[in-house]
Enzyme design. Structure first.
Site, PDB file in Angstrom:
ATOM      1  N   GLN A  13     -17.279  98.589  60.412  1.00 23.63           N
ATOM      2  CA  GLN A  13     -18.082  97.595  61.141  1.00 23.63           C
ATOM      3  C   GLN A  13     -19.304  98.260  61.790  1.00 23.63           C
ATOM      4  OE1 GLN A  13     -16.832  94.406  64.354  1.00 23.63           O
ATOM      5  NE2 GLN A  13     -16.876  96.374  65.371  1.00 23.63           N
ATOM      6  N   LEU A  62     -13.693 114.306  55.889  1.00 19.14           N
ATOM      7  CA  LEU A  62     -14.099 114.914  57.167  1.00 19.14           C
ATOM      8  C   LEU A  62     -13.175 116.052  57.582  1.00 19.14           C
ATOM      9  CD1 LEU A  62     -15.143 111.795  59.263  1.00 19.14           C
ATOM     10  CD2 LEU A  62     -16.602 113.387  58.045  1.00 19.14           C
ATOM     11  N   SER A 128     -13.940 105.843  73.289  1.00 19.02           N
ATOM     12  CA  SER A 128     -13.286 104.539  73.339  1.00 19.02           C
ATOM     13  C   SER A 128     -12.701 104.283  74.732  1.00 19.02           C
ATOM     14  CB  SER A 128     -12.160 104.552  72.305  1.00 19.02           C
ATOM     15  OG  SER A 128     -11.173 103.607  72.628  1.00 19.02           O
ATOM     16  N   GLU A 130      -9.902 103.417  75.180  1.00 25.71           N
ATOM     17  CA  GLU A 130      -8.538 103.985  75.115  1.00 25.71           C
ATOM     18  C   GLU A 130      -8.464 105.326  75.838  1.00 25.71           C
ATOM     19  OE1 GLU A 130      -5.473 103.184  73.133  1.00 25.71           O
ATOM     20  OE2 GLU A 130      -6.338 101.221  73.544  1.00 25.71           O
ATOM     21  N   TYR A 152      -4.431 108.256  69.730  1.00 26.39           N
ATOM     22  CA  TYR A 152      -5.835 107.948  69.450  1.00 26.39           C
ATOM     23  C   TYR A 152      -6.691 108.233  70.694  1.00 26.39           C
ATOM     24  CZ  TYR A 152      -9.950 105.055  68.594  1.00 26.39           C
ATOM     25  OH  TYR A 152     -11.242 104.588  68.463  1.00 26.39           O
ATOM     26  N   HIS A 182     -15.356  95.869  70.544  1.00 27.03           N
ATOM     27  CA  HIS A 182     -16.556  95.135  70.124  1.00 27.03           C
ATOM     28  C   HIS A 182     -16.289  94.513  68.763  1.00 27.03           C
ATOM     29  CE1 HIS A 182     -16.841  99.440  69.446  1.00 27.03           C
ATOM     30  NE2 HIS A 182     -17.555  99.216  68.373  1.00 27.03           N
ATOM     31  N   ARG A 187     -15.308  92.760  61.670  1.00 25.67           N
ATOM     32  CA  ARG A 187     -14.123  93.372  62.268  1.00 25.67           C
ATOM     33  C   ARG A 187     -12.979  93.312  61.259  1.00 25.67           C
ATOM     34  NH1 ARG A 187     -12.786  97.093  65.988  1.00 25.67           N
ATOM     35  NH2 ARG A 187     -12.256  96.256  68.022  1.00 25.67           N
TER      36      ARG A 187
HETATM   37  P1  GDP Z   1      -6.998  96.996  70.514  1.00 21.74           P
HETATM   38  O1  GDP Z   1      -5.554  97.025  70.793  1.00 21.74           O
HETATM   39  O2  GDP Z   1      -7.775  96.981  71.780  1.00 21.74           O
HETATM   40  O3  GDP Z   1      -7.445  98.066  69.580  1.00 21.74           O
HETATM   41  O4  GDP Z   1      -7.378  95.592  69.801  1.00 21.74           O
HETATM   42  P2  GDP Z   1      -6.497  94.489  69.052  1.00 21.74           P
HETATM   43  O5  GDP Z   1      -7.464  93.453  68.614  1.00 21.74           O
HETATM   44  O6  GDP Z   1      -5.636  95.082  67.985  1.00 21.74           O
HETATM   45  O7  GDP Z   1      -5.527  93.895  70.183  1.00 21.74           O
HETATM   46  C1  GDP Z   1      -6.008  93.292  71.327  1.00 21.74           C
HETATM   47  C2  GDP Z   1      -4.872  92.690  72.150  1.00 21.74           C
HETATM   48  O8  GDP Z   1      -4.352  91.556  71.466  1.00 21.74           O
HETATM   49  C3  GDP Z   1      -3.660  93.624  72.383  1.00 21.74           C
HETATM   50  O9  GDP Z   1      -3.362  93.592  73.747  1.00 21.74           O
HETATM   51  C4  GDP Z   1      -2.532  92.990  71.590  1.00 21.74           C
HETATM   52  O10 GDP Z   1      -1.268  93.148  72.227  1.00 21.74           O
HETATM   53  C5  GDP Z   1      -2.932  91.542  71.604  1.00 21.74           C
HETATM   54  N1  GDP Z   1      -2.353  90.796  70.489  1.00 21.74           N
HETATM   55  C6  GDP Z   1      -1.602  89.671  70.591  1.00 21.74           C
HETATM   56  N2  GDP Z   1      -1.216  89.249  69.379  1.00 21.74           N
HETATM   57  C7  GDP Z   1      -1.706  90.136  68.470  1.00 21.74           C
HETATM   58  C8  GDP Z   1      -1.661  90.207  67.047  1.00 21.74           C
HETATM   59  O11 GDP Z   1      -1.061  89.400  66.379  1.00 21.74           O
HETATM   60  N3  GDP Z   1      -2.352  91.259  66.472  1.00 21.74           N
HETATM   61  C9  GDP Z   1      -3.053  92.179  67.218  1.00 21.74           C
HETATM   62  N4  GDP Z   1      -3.726  93.164  66.593  1.00 21.74           N
HETATM   63  N5  GDP Z   1      -3.101  92.126  68.566  1.00 21.74           N
HETATM   64  C10 GDP Z   1      -2.446  91.112  69.186  1.00 21.74           C
END
Ligand code: GDP
Length: 338
Positions: A13, A62, A128, A130, A152, A182, A187
């Protein structure tokens, strides 16, 4: 002479938006891609289709310092944007070891190769939110101590410290963006925003009946990916190198995101939502919210899209994928990632 940029993570992305931004600014754009991507350009390079004939792609891994040295010597970049990283959150031992090793080593290899063969090249590293992990305060800014709680996040802290060290020890123009989530229509489907948007559109078109999600109360600081890529360029053109938090400064819940996405399609999210406890994450930390004041004042950076505008653009972009004549490679059925 056009400035030459080298991007790692070109096909992702951020890499694809950055390549477009740099082409618009008159750069010669080079990027590192995996062999498997070149062999499957239709799927793996789908974000780059519009600019494939304008960019220079170099196949390398890499984790192979020699191939990086060869590329850097050949193209002698003026600016290097290091966006690539394994971000897959997994709890297996094997993945843990390789994610940490790959992410830290790739950053180190690039910095070391640039120091040797292109010492005046500027360097950008994507950190990040994170890195703040189980943050000790909110909102977080450049002075908030890191407290990562994922491999990570730990790998990003290590990369960040390497960049800082090269800046301080060797006088490199090296900077890090501490980027919060973002989003955009590019995405990946493993992220909740894209999963929600693609499911909503499929439900609208009668291709799917419901959407299964985990924790709807989880909150994120969501911004617009092209704005974050613009921040990277601004950092590289500041008077001196530094580190910046790039964030929207506001948080929203997964539920708010989903309600807005479904509402754009005149659907009521609550009628289609199914909660799947397997999709809950084991530990959800304190809400991560970034304070982008430093970037706003020092770089004159500011977000161009509101939360609702980002969702609207994602929904409209997803609908376009179903227009007649579109390549089916653009469409993947969302999996149940968490
Ligand atoms: P990241 O965790 O910040 O890298 O981003 P994500 O988009 O994977 O997740 C964002 C939030 O959405 C997290 O707190 C997940 O627990 C919540 N979440 C709830 N349901 C889902 C799901 O079905 N898939 C993902 N990926 N996240 C979910």
């Amino acid at each position: 002479m056009h400035p030459r940029a080298l991007i790692t993570g070109l096909a992702g992305q951020d890499g694809s938006y950055l390549a477009e931004l740099l082409l618009d600014k008159g750069y010669e754009v080079h990027g590192i891609v995996r062999r498997t991507s070149i062999e499957d350009t239709e799927h793996k390079l789908k974000n780059l289709h519009a600019i494939l004939d304008k960019i220079h792609m170099h196949v390398a891994s890499l984790d192979n310092v020699l191939s990086l040295v060869r590329i850097i010597r050949n193209i002698s970049p003026d600016e290097c944007y290091h966006l690539a990283a394994s971000s897959f959150v997994s709890y297996s031992f094997e993945d843990e070891i390789s994610i940490l090793g790959n992410n830290v080593n790739s950053t180190h290899y690039l910095l070391a190769a640039l120091r040797e063969f292109a010492p005046s090249c500027k360097f950008y590293f994507s950190g990040s939110s994170e890195m703040f992990g189980n943050a000790i305060n909110s909102p977080q800014d450049e002075n908030t101590p890191f407290n990562p709680r994922s491999i990570y996040g730990i790998s990003k802290v290590a990369g960040f410290q390497l960049v800082k060290n090269y800046r301080q020890q060797y006088g490199f123009f090296a900077c890090s963006g501490i980027l919060y989530n973002h989003e955009s229509q590019r995405r990946g489907y493993e992220f909740v925003t894209r999963k929600i948007v693609s499911s909503a559109v499929r439900i609208k078109f009668g291709l799917q009946e419901a959407v299964e999600l985990g924790n709807l109360e989880a909150r994120r600081d969501w911004g617009y990916a092209p704005d974050y890529v613009n921040a990277m360029w601004l950092m590289m053109h500041a008077d001196s190198p530094d580190d910046y938090v790039i964030a929207s400064g506001e948080t929203h819940s997964v539920k708010e995101f989903a309600e807005a996405a479904f509402a754009h399609l005149d659907l009521d999210f609550n009628k289609y939502a199914k909660i799947n406890l397997d999709l809950f994450r084991p530990t959800e930390n304190i809400v991560l919210r970034g304070n982008p004041s430093k970037a706003m004042s020092m770089l004159k950076w500011k977000p161009t899209k509101s939360f609702d505008d980002i969702i609207k653009e994602m929904v409209e972009g997803e609908i376009k994928l179903y227009e007649p004549g579109r390549k089916t490679s653009d469409l993947l059925t969302p999996g149940d990632s968490k």
